[in-house]
Design an enzyme around this catalytic site. Structure first.
Site, PDB file in Angstrom:
ATOM      1  N   ASP A  54      -7.034   4.379  -4.423  1.00 51.75           N
ATOM      2  CA  ASP A  54      -7.675   4.265  -3.104  1.00 51.75           C
ATOM      3  C   ASP A  54      -8.288   5.648  -2.860  1.00 51.75           C
ATOM      4  O   ASP A  54      -8.522   6.390  -3.831  1.00 51.75           O
ATOM      5  CB  ASP A  54      -6.647   3.874  -2.019  1.00 51.75           C
ATOM      6  CG  ASP A  54      -7.299   3.524  -0.680  1.00 51.75           C
ATOM      7  OD1 ASP A  54      -7.806   2.405  -0.532  1.00 51.75           O
ATOM      8  OD2 ASP A  54      -7.324   4.384   0.232  1.00 51.75           O
ATOM      9  N   LYS A 101       0.870  -1.194   0.000  1.00 53.37           N
ATOM     10  CA  LYS A 101       0.000   0.000   0.000  1.00 53.37           C
ATOM     11  C   LYS A 101       0.895   1.229   0.000  1.00 53.37           C
ATOM     12  O   LYS A 101       2.041   1.185   0.461  1.00 53.37           O
ATOM     13  CB  LYS A 101      -0.876   0.012   1.248  1.00 53.37           C
ATOM     14  CG  LYS A 101      -2.078   0.914   1.143  1.00 53.37           C
ATOM     15  CD  LYS A 101      -3.265   0.203   0.499  1.00 53.37           C
ATOM     16  CE  LYS A 101      -4.425   1.120   0.303  1.00 53.37           C
ATOM     17  NZ  LYS A 101      -5.664   0.393  -0.030  1.00 53.37           N
TER      18      LYS A 101
HETATM   19  N1  NAI Z   1     -11.306   2.115  -4.573  1.00 52.66           N
HETATM   20  C1  NAI Z   1     -11.161   0.815  -4.340  1.00 52.66           C
HETATM   21  O1  NAI Z   1     -11.084   0.013  -5.271  1.00 52.66           O
HETATM   22  C2  NAI Z   1     -11.117   0.306  -2.943  1.00 52.66           C
HETATM   23  C3  NAI Z   1     -11.323   1.131  -1.856  1.00 52.66           C
HETATM   24  N2  NAI Z   1     -11.386   0.608  -0.599  1.00 52.66           N
HETATM   25  C4  NAI Z   1     -11.637   1.439   0.566  1.00 52.66           C
HETATM   26  O2  NAI Z   1     -12.919   2.046   0.449  1.00 52.66           O
HETATM   27  C5  NAI Z   1     -12.935   3.308   1.146  1.00 52.66           C
HETATM   28  C6  NAI Z   1     -13.387   4.397   0.204  1.00 52.66           C
HETATM   29  O3  NAI Z   1     -12.480   4.475  -0.888  1.00 52.66           O
HETATM   30  P1  NAI Z   1     -12.884   5.074  -2.308  1.00 52.66           P
HETATM   31  O4  NAI Z   1     -14.359   5.051  -2.467  1.00 52.66           O
HETATM   32  O5  NAI Z   1     -12.037   4.419  -3.305  1.00 52.66           O
HETATM   33  O6  NAI Z   1     -12.355   6.551  -2.167  1.00 52.66           O
HETATM   34  P2  NAI Z   1     -12.899   7.881  -2.801  1.00 52.66           P
HETATM   35  O7  NAI Z   1     -11.810   8.859  -2.711  1.00 52.66           O
HETATM   36  O8  NAI Z   1     -13.537   7.612  -4.105  1.00 52.66           O
HETATM   37  O9  NAI Z   1     -14.056   8.255  -1.781  1.00 52.66           O
HETATM   38  C7  NAI Z   1     -13.787   8.349  -0.413  1.00 52.66           C
HETATM   39  C8  NAI Z   1     -15.061   8.606   0.310  1.00 52.66           C
HETATM   40  O10 NAI Z   1     -14.844   8.583   1.721  1.00 52.66           O
HETATM   41  C9  NAI Z   1     -15.138   9.833   2.275  1.00 52.66           C
HETATM   42  N3  NAI Z   1     -14.130  10.120   3.298  1.00 52.66           N
HETATM   43  C10 NAI Z   1     -12.781  10.067   3.179  1.00 52.66           C
HETATM   44  N4  NAI Z   1     -12.195  10.414   4.320  1.00 52.66           N
HETATM   45  C11 NAI Z   1     -13.202  10.696   5.164  1.00 52.66           C
HETATM   46  C12 NAI Z   1     -13.245  11.117   6.503  1.00 52.66           C
HETATM   47  N5  NAI Z   1     -12.115  11.327   7.206  1.00 52.66           N
HETATM   48  N6  NAI Z   1     -14.464  11.290   7.061  1.00 52.66           N
HETATM   49  C13 NAI Z   1     -15.605  11.053   6.357  1.00 52.66           C
HETATM   50  N7  NAI Z   1     -15.620  10.664   5.092  1.00 52.66           N
HETATM   51  C14 NAI Z   1     -14.439  10.483   4.508  1.00 52.66           C
HETATM   52  C15 NAI Z   1     -15.045  10.821   1.145  1.00 52.66           C
HETATM   53  O11 NAI Z   1     -15.828  11.955   1.385  1.00 52.66           O
HETATM   54  C16 NAI Z   1     -15.587   9.977  -0.014  1.00 52.66           C
HETATM   55  O12 NAI Z   1     -16.973   9.928   0.017  1.00 52.66           O
HETATM   56  C17 NAI Z   1     -11.520   3.473   1.709  1.00 52.66           C
HETATM   57  O13 NAI Z   1     -11.486   2.919   3.012  1.00 52.66           O
HETATM   58  C18 NAI Z   1     -10.676   2.595   0.785  1.00 52.66           C
HETATM   59  O14 NAI Z   1      -9.489   2.179   1.399  1.00 52.66           O
HETATM   60  C19 NAI Z   1     -11.268  -0.733  -0.395  1.00 52.66           C
HETATM   61  C20 NAI Z   1     -11.055  -1.587  -1.426  1.00 52.66           C
HETATM   62  C21 NAI Z   1     -10.868  -1.126  -2.769  1.00 52.66           C
HETATM   63  O1  AKG Z   2      -6.835  -2.553  -6.821  1.00 51.04           O
HETATM   64  C1  AKG Z   2      -5.875  -2.550  -6.080  1.00 51.04           C
HETATM   65  O2  AKG Z   2      -4.772  -2.958  -6.382  1.00 51.04           O
HETATM   66  C2  AKG Z   2      -5.968  -1.986  -4.691  1.00 51.04           C
HETATM   67  C3  AKG Z   2      -7.302  -1.899  -4.072  1.00 51.04           C
HETATM   68  C4  AKG Z   2      -7.106  -1.442  -2.667  1.00 51.04           C
HETATM   69  O3  AKG Z   2      -6.341  -0.541  -2.406  1.00 51.04           O
HETATM   70  C5  AKG Z   2      -7.770  -2.142  -1.573  1.00 51.04           C
HETATM   71  O4  AKG Z   2      -8.187  -3.287  -1.767  1.00 51.04           O
HETATM   72  O5  AKG Z   2      -7.860  -1.570  -0.467  1.00 51.04           O
END
Ligand code: NAI
Ligand code: AKG
Length: 453
Positions: free
Chosen positions: A169, A129
């Site tokens: 992420d 990561k």
């Molecule tokens: N994008 C991906 O493929 C994956 C993402 N994740 C996890 O999912 C979660 C969301 O990621 P994404 O949707 O990709 O990111 P993103 O950047 O598209 O969206 C993040 C969301 O979380 C909210 N957020 C971020 N920090 C915050 C805080 N301190 N307080 C309240 N809201 C907050 C933002 O306002 C936004 O709605 C994270 O925990 C990430 O690690 C897990 C697996 C894969």
């Molecule tokens: O697609 C990836 O390689 C990473 C996705 C990711 O950051 C997660 O699973 O939290």
């Protein structure tokens, strides 16, 4: 933290004393080690091979300065990280996070979780990561580009299609991956699958954008079917977040017959009793990169609430299924009690480590079906691995082919977790099952490869 096994206790105490300030990392490790008690008791060779002390220590940590020039011509400096945690079963794989809260503890917790998550996908990917404390909020496209180029100028030395393959992420989506990919290509003169989440015109996979949210719903559906003999149909769904994971979880929840009624960002949250309008949400968040107040302004049925510390936010809304999709420790014990009082049936984690340990304990004690992040949100990285496969064979698969593989992987994760839990008499425990199933494959590979790291 108290363990029954003296081996686990010794390793954890040592880790805690060396990393006392790394709260998120210690939280993630404690949860995994707790699940491994019966595995360690049944397998004394784990101690002889030093598997636990090795698996909690990253193989490599890279920390670097990122200097870039803002739109006023002023030099700005951020801190960049890549934690290459474990390569026993494949090249390091995991996202990059751009958020002011990023520090070594956050990146280590995410990298540690990624080891077991990636193992659960059954695909050959190790755990890593990275990210930076850079805040993308309010930056112009050109500032984002200059930051991404500066970040990649150092990261490029440490990654590669067969070494370490980063992805998105929080704060890193298609735009940022594009800028980083362009810089990697310029520096290396190589067109290679070194990043995933790429645009469809230059090697990205169909369905990667949707994969984490869709995968979360496939996982939840299968767990509901296996453990509660029910499904999404007719259920009210509370979702937090309004980013990539939340948007596509909402979209798939509708397709499976559910009604998602909430979403949130870092400044407030929406309750929309008529159901979240996904197209409007995408327009506000993906196109305009605006606040949820814009959603509320355009949608008469929606209530907007400012975020206030100590209030339950979306978790105060009565729902059958809760999908936390924002960030770590966003659902605490009080939120869990509120959900339980409102009769929640299932909580499945789209974000990484969104529930505090006390919240998980309360939910499990109340008999709520609980799907842990490393299993429930593995669809994103699984589809990234499918993007790597397509890049290697220089072919593109259809949306339907990728989506079918994703469904197969997510239902497999539910059953592999249940089987691993049952093997140790922990029937129905999806948390223990995910930790054990993810761990066993990595531990086997580490022993087979000798003392390599
Ligand atoms: N994008 C991906 O493929 C994956 C993402 N994740 C996890 O999912 C979660 C969301 O990621 P994404 O949707 O990709 O990111 P993103 O950047 O598209 O969206 C993040 C969301 O979380 C909210 N957020 C971020 N920090 C915050 C805080 N301190 N307080 C309240 N809201 C907050 C933002 O306002 C936004 O709605 C994270 O925990 C990430 O690690 C897990 C697996 C894969
Ligand atoms: O697609 C990836 O390689 C990473 C996705 C990711 O950051 C997660 O699973 O939290």
């Amino acid at each position: 933290m108290k363990f029954e096994s003296s081996y686990l206790q010794r390793v954890y105490d040592g880790l805690e004393s060396r990393n006392a300030e790394q709260k998120e990392f210690l939280q993630a490790v404690a949860e995994v080690l707790e699940s491994l008690e019966p595995v360690v008791a049944a397998n004394p060779e784990l101690e002889r091979w030093g598997i636990i002390e090795r698996i909690v220590e990253p193989e490599r940590i890279i920390q670097f300065r990122v200097s870039w020039v803002d739109d006023n011509g002023k030099v700005q400096v951020n801190r960049g990280y890549r934690v290459q945690f474990n390569s026993a079963i494949g090249p390091y794989k995991g996202g990059l996070r751009l958020h002011p809260s990023v520090n070594l503890s956050v990146i280590k917790f995410l990298g540690f979780e990624q080891i077991f998550k990636n193992s659960l996908t059954t695909l050959p990917i190790g755990g890593g990561k990275g990210g930076s404390d850079f805040d993308p909020k309010g930056k112009s496209d050109m500032e984002i580009m200059r930051f991404c180029q500066a970040f990649m100028t150092e990261l490029e030395k440490h990654i590669g299609a067969d070494t370490d393959v980063p992805a998105g992420d929080i704060g890193v989506g298609g735009r940022e991956i594009g800028f980083m990919y362009g810089q990697y290509k310029r520096l290396r003169n190589e067109f290679t699958g070194v990043l995933t989440g790429k645009g469809l015109t230059y090697g990205g996979s169909l369905a990667r954008t949707e994969a984490t949210g869709y995968g979360l719903c496939y996982y939840t559906q299968e767990a509901l079917k296996s453990l509660r003999n029910t499904d999404f149909n007719g259920k009210t769904v509370a979702v937090s977040g309004a980013g990539n994971v939340a948007i596509y979880a909402i979209q798939k929840a509708y397709q499976l017959g559910g009604k998602p009624v909430t979403c949130s960002d870092s400044t407030g949250w929406i309750y929309d009793p008529e159901g979240i309008d996904v197209d409007l949400l995408k327009e506000v968040k993906e196109v305009k990169r605006a606040r949820l107040t814009e959603y509320a302004a355009a949608r008469p049925s929606a209530e907007y609430h400012e975020k206030k510390n100590g209030e339950h936010g979306v978790w105060s809304v009565k729902c059958d299924i809760a999908l936390p999709c924002a960030t770590q420790n966003e659902l605490d014990e009080n939120d869990a009690k509120m959900l339980i009082d409102n009769g929640v049936l299932a909580v499945c984690e789209g974000a990484n480590m969104p529930s505090t340990p006390a919240a998980i304990e309360a939910l499990k004690k109340a008999g709520v079906l609980f799907g842990p992040a490393k299993a429930a949100n593995a669809g994103g990285v699984a589809t990234s691995a499918l993007e790597m496969s397509q890049n290697s064979e220089r072919l593109h698969w259809t949306f339907e082919e990728v989506d079918e593989k994703l469904q197969h992987i997510m239902t497999g994760i539910v059953h592999n977790s249940l089987d691993a839990a049952a093997k140790y008499g922990l029937d129905g425990d999806l948390v223990a099952g995910a930790n054990i199933a993810g761990f066993e494959k990595v531990a086997d590979a580490m022993i087979a490869q000798g003392v390599a790291y």
